[in-house]
Design a protein around this motif. Sequence first.
Motif, PDB file in Angstrom:
ATOM      1  N   LEU A  68      -1.455   7.850 -16.974  1.00  0.00           N
ATOM      2  CA  LEU A  68      -0.082   7.777 -16.500  1.00  0.00           C
ATOM      3  C   LEU A  68       0.120   6.587 -15.567  1.00  0.00           C
ATOM      4  CD1 LEU A  68       0.878  11.488 -15.780  1.00  0.00           C
ATOM      5  CD2 LEU A  68       1.912   9.966 -17.458  1.00  0.00           C
ATOM      6  N   LEU A  69      -0.834   6.365 -14.683  1.00  0.00           N
ATOM      7  CA  LEU A  69      -0.732   5.249 -13.744  1.00  0.00           C
ATOM      8  C   LEU A  69      -0.699   3.922 -14.488  1.00  0.00           C
ATOM      9  CD1 LEU A  69      -0.739   4.256 -10.782  1.00  0.00           C
ATOM     10  CD2 LEU A  69      -3.249   4.254 -10.916  1.00  0.00           C
ATOM     11  N   LEU A  70      -1.599   3.729 -15.447  1.00  0.00           N
ATOM     12  CA  LEU A  70      -1.615   2.499 -16.229  1.00  0.00           C
ATOM     13  C   LEU A  70      -0.338   2.344 -17.047  1.00  0.00           C
ATOM     14  CD1 LEU A  70      -5.328   2.548 -17.471  1.00  0.00           C
ATOM     15  CD2 LEU A  70      -4.315   0.943 -15.838  1.00  0.00           C
ATOM     16  N   TYR A 118       0.829  -1.202   0.000  1.00  0.00           N
ATOM     17  CA  TYR A 118       0.000   0.000   0.000  1.00  0.00           C
ATOM     18  C   TYR A 118       0.868   1.258   0.000  1.00  0.00           C
ATOM     19  CZ  TYR A 118      -3.353   3.539   1.476  1.00  0.00           C
ATOM     20  OH  TYR A 118      -4.117   4.668   1.556  1.00  0.00           O
ATOM     21  N   ALA A 119       1.895   1.262   0.844  1.00  0.00           N
ATOM     22  CA  ALA A 119       2.786   2.420   0.909  1.00  0.00           C
ATOM     23  C   ALA A 119       3.481   2.657  -0.424  1.00  0.00           C
ATOM     24  CB  ALA A 119       3.812   2.233   2.020  1.00  0.00           C
ATOM     25  N   GLU A 120       3.838   1.584  -1.127  1.00  0.00           N
ATOM     26  CA  GLU A 120       4.488   1.735  -2.422  1.00  0.00           C
ATOM     27  C   GLU A 120       3.535   2.338  -3.448  1.00  0.00           C
ATOM     28  OE1 GLU A 120       6.277  -1.927  -3.556  1.00  0.00           O
ATOM     29  OE2 GLU A 120       7.629  -1.968  -1.837  1.00  0.00           O
ATOM     30  N   LEU A 121       2.260   1.931  -3.407  1.00  0.00           N
ATOM     31  CA  LEU A 121       1.282   2.539  -4.298  1.00  0.00           C
ATOM     32  C   LEU A 121       1.136   4.027  -4.006  1.00  0.00           C
ATOM     33  CD1 LEU A 121      -1.676  -0.007  -4.604  1.00  0.00           C
ATOM     34  CD2 LEU A 121      -0.060   0.686  -6.367  1.00  0.00           C
ATOM     35  N   VAL A 122       1.112   4.380  -2.723  1.00  0.00           N
ATOM     36  CA  VAL A 122       1.012   5.787  -2.346  1.00  0.00           C
ATOM     37  C   VAL A 122       2.222   6.558  -2.865  1.00  0.00           C
ATOM     38  CG1 VAL A 122       0.980   7.403  -0.405  1.00  0.00           C
ATOM     39  CG2 VAL A 122      -0.436   5.340  -0.329  1.00  0.00           C
ATOM     40  N   ALA A 123       3.414   5.997  -2.670  1.00  0.00           N
ATOM     41  CA  ALA A 123       4.625   6.669  -3.133  1.00  0.00           C
ATOM     42  C   ALA A 123       4.604   6.839  -4.653  1.00  0.00           C
ATOM     43  CB  ALA A 123       5.852   5.877  -2.708  1.00  0.00           C
ATOM     44  N   LEU A 124       4.198   5.793  -5.383  1.00  0.00           N
ATOM     45  CA  LEU A 124       4.133   5.876  -6.835  1.00  0.00           C
ATOM     46  C   LEU A 124       3.172   6.968  -7.279  1.00  0.00           C
ATOM     47  CD1 LEU A 124       4.570   4.912  -9.743  1.00  0.00           C
ATOM     48  CD2 LEU A 124       2.864   3.115  -9.323  1.00  0.00           C
ATOM     49  N   CYS A 125       1.983   7.006  -6.675  1.00  0.00           N
ATOM     50  CA  CYS A 125       0.969   7.976  -7.087  1.00  0.00           C
ATOM     51  C   CYS A 125       1.347   9.405  -6.687  1.00  0.00           C
ATOM     52  CB  CYS A 125      -0.395   7.587  -6.506  1.00  0.00           C
ATOM     53  SG  CYS A 125      -1.043   6.035  -7.188  1.00  0.00           S
ATOM     54  N   PRO A 156      -4.804  13.225  -9.416  1.00  0.00           N
ATOM     55  CA  PRO A 156      -5.380  13.124  -8.067  1.00  0.00           C
ATOM     56  C   PRO A 156      -4.830  11.899  -7.345  1.00  0.00           C
ATOM     57  CG  PRO A 156      -6.949  12.328  -9.671  1.00  0.00           C
ATOM     58  CD  PRO A 156      -5.753  12.813 -10.458  1.00  0.00           C
ATOM     59  N   ALA A 157      -3.891  12.109  -6.424  1.00  0.00           N
ATOM     60  CA  ALA A 157      -3.146  10.988  -5.841  1.00  0.00           C
ATOM     61  C   ALA A 157      -4.060   9.967  -5.171  1.00  0.00           C
ATOM     62  CB  ALA A 157      -2.119  11.518  -4.843  1.00  0.00           C
ATOM     63  N   SER A 158      -5.020  10.435  -4.353  1.00  0.00           N
ATOM     64  CA  SER A 158      -5.857   9.476  -3.637  1.00  0.00           C
ATOM     65  C   SER A 158      -6.742   8.694  -4.605  1.00  0.00           C
ATOM     66  CB  SER A 158      -6.715  10.182  -2.579  1.00  0.00           C
ATOM     67  OG  SER A 158      -7.589  11.123  -3.170  1.00  0.00           O
ATOM     68  N   MET A 179      13.004   2.107  -2.258  1.00  0.00           N
ATOM     69  CA  MET A 179      11.602   2.128  -1.874  1.00  0.00           C
ATOM     70  C   MET A 179      11.434   2.147  -0.356  1.00  0.00           C
ATOM     71  SD  MET A 179       9.660   2.629  -4.308  1.00  0.00           S
ATOM     72  CE  MET A 179       8.293   2.571  -3.160  1.00  0.00           C
ATOM     73  N   ARG A 180      12.341   1.488   0.372  1.00  0.00           N
ATOM     74  CA  ARG A 180      12.260   1.568   1.830  1.00  0.00           C
ATOM     75  C   ARG A 180      12.448   3.013   2.291  1.00  0.00           C
ATOM     76  NH1 ARG A 180      14.586  -3.688   1.498  1.00  0.00           N
ATOM     77  NH2 ARG A 180      16.726  -2.910   1.421  1.00  0.00           N
ATOM     78  N   GLY A 181      13.384   3.711   1.662  1.00  0.00           N
ATOM     79  CA  GLY A 181      13.555   5.114   1.993  1.00  0.00           C
ATOM     80  C   GLY A 181      12.364   5.955   1.565  1.00  0.00           C
ATOM     81  N   ALA A 182      11.827   5.672   0.381  1.00  0.00           N
ATOM     82  CA  ALA A 182      10.670   6.428  -0.095  1.00  0.00           C
ATOM     83  C   ALA A 182       9.449   6.174   0.778  1.00  0.00           C
ATOM     84  CB  ALA A 182      10.365   6.057  -1.548  1.00  0.00           C
ATOM     85  N   ASN A 183       9.256   4.921   1.206  1.00  0.00           N
ATOM     86  CA  ASN A 183       8.136   4.607   2.091  1.00  0.00           C
ATOM     87  C   ASN A 183       8.244   5.354   3.410  1.00  0.00           C
ATOM     88  OD1 ASN A 183       7.086   2.869   0.196  1.00  0.00           O
ATOM     89  ND2 ASN A 183       7.932   1.023   1.132  1.00  0.00           N
ATOM     90  N   ALA A 184       9.466   5.442   3.952  1.00  0.00           N
ATOM     91  CA  ALA A 184       9.665   6.207   5.179  1.00  0.00           C
ATOM     92  C   ALA A 184       9.349   7.680   4.949  1.00  0.00           C
ATOM     93  CB  ALA A 184      11.099   6.037   5.679  1.00  0.00           C
TER      94      ALA A 184
END
Length: 401
Positions: free
Chosen positions: A315-317, A52-59, A65-67, A336-341
């Motif tokens: 863009l997401l697709l 989930y956190a990775e999807l948030v970081a990607l968006c 609209p990120a959410s 990604m661990r750093g980005a998630n943090a």
Amino acid sequence: MDSETTTRGTVGEVFRTFLKLGLTSFGGPIAHLGYFRDEIVVRRRWLGEAAYAELVALCQFLPGPASSQVGFALGLWRAGPLGALAAWAAFTLPSAIVLVLFAFGAVALDGPVAQGLLHGLKIVAVAVVAQAVWGMARTLTPDWQRLAIGVGAVVIALMLAGSFGQVISIVLGGLAGLVLCRSGASVPAVTMRFPVSPAVGLLCLTIFAVLLFGLPVLASLANAQGLDLFDAFYRAGALVFGGGHVVLPLLDAETVASGWISKDSFLAGYGAAQAVPGPLFTFAAYLGAVVSTPPNGVLGAAIALVAIFLPGFLLLLGVLPFWDAIRGRPLAQAAMRGANAAVVGILAAALCDPVWTSTILGPLDLALALLGFGALVVLKLPPWIVVASLAVAGVVIGLVF
């Protein structure tokens, strides 16, 4: 496949889940991410915290609209392309319909009751974002390296307000992860195979670019108001990072400056958009309904609504087919661990400003926010109960004080 997700769902299940979220998710894009996490990661366990956190970081990296992009991806993950459309429609249409009715004069938000209701819903956002920060920090910043990255992201996001600070925080968090998060115990990479092939991804990226650069040319040649309307809202959706309130200056430039909508009508719709659940991008439906030149009304609302969401989804697709392969590499995992943090830090910064600073105006507000946080974290009450309770409390405060 994510090790915490063993089954796929149905389109109907996705629609019902996101309809609930579309009816109860108040507070803007950051709060929406908290609602999504509570409903889909914690309660329904469709996927794990790290995924989930990775999807948030990607968006957060992508314009749009990120959410809503996170919701679209979750629907795609759970039930394929129709699931993605179901998630978008269910999360978006409740607020869009209310705002179109408001455009027709069927809804009026005025007086102490309405103001109290709005303030109560803003207090809900404080509790929801605080719950998200608490839960995600425990999972995604478990060591001093990632905690330091999260704290750094808080500082950067507060110093560089807006979407620019968020993107910089994630970029620097990923770079710091390459240095600080390459060794020691770590969360294994999750495999998220979305039903989008590389060919489809490249096609979506091509369509995005063709529309972005081709629509203005086509609109100038065709001299059709419907095409002008689609072009204006597509451009606004394509050029804003993070969504939410960041899109408002772009929409103002496209609609008020062009003479399509008066400043008073624009501000009235903006006030109404803050009082409804769901994505703030549904403000486009109101604007499309009240533009002075046809197509307006329901048709104008539909054109504007589709146009503003389309570029972010394209863009997401376009990126998703390549995201899993890149993320599975050791260096990418460290980044990604750093980005998630950093995502945790961004949420914490948003909790400070604007969620907290614009909402907690006195001891009573603080007490209600703490009660809402306790209800969510300790008592684990369903979010809709907390939303309803604090909304009523806001009305009572508005009438009494």
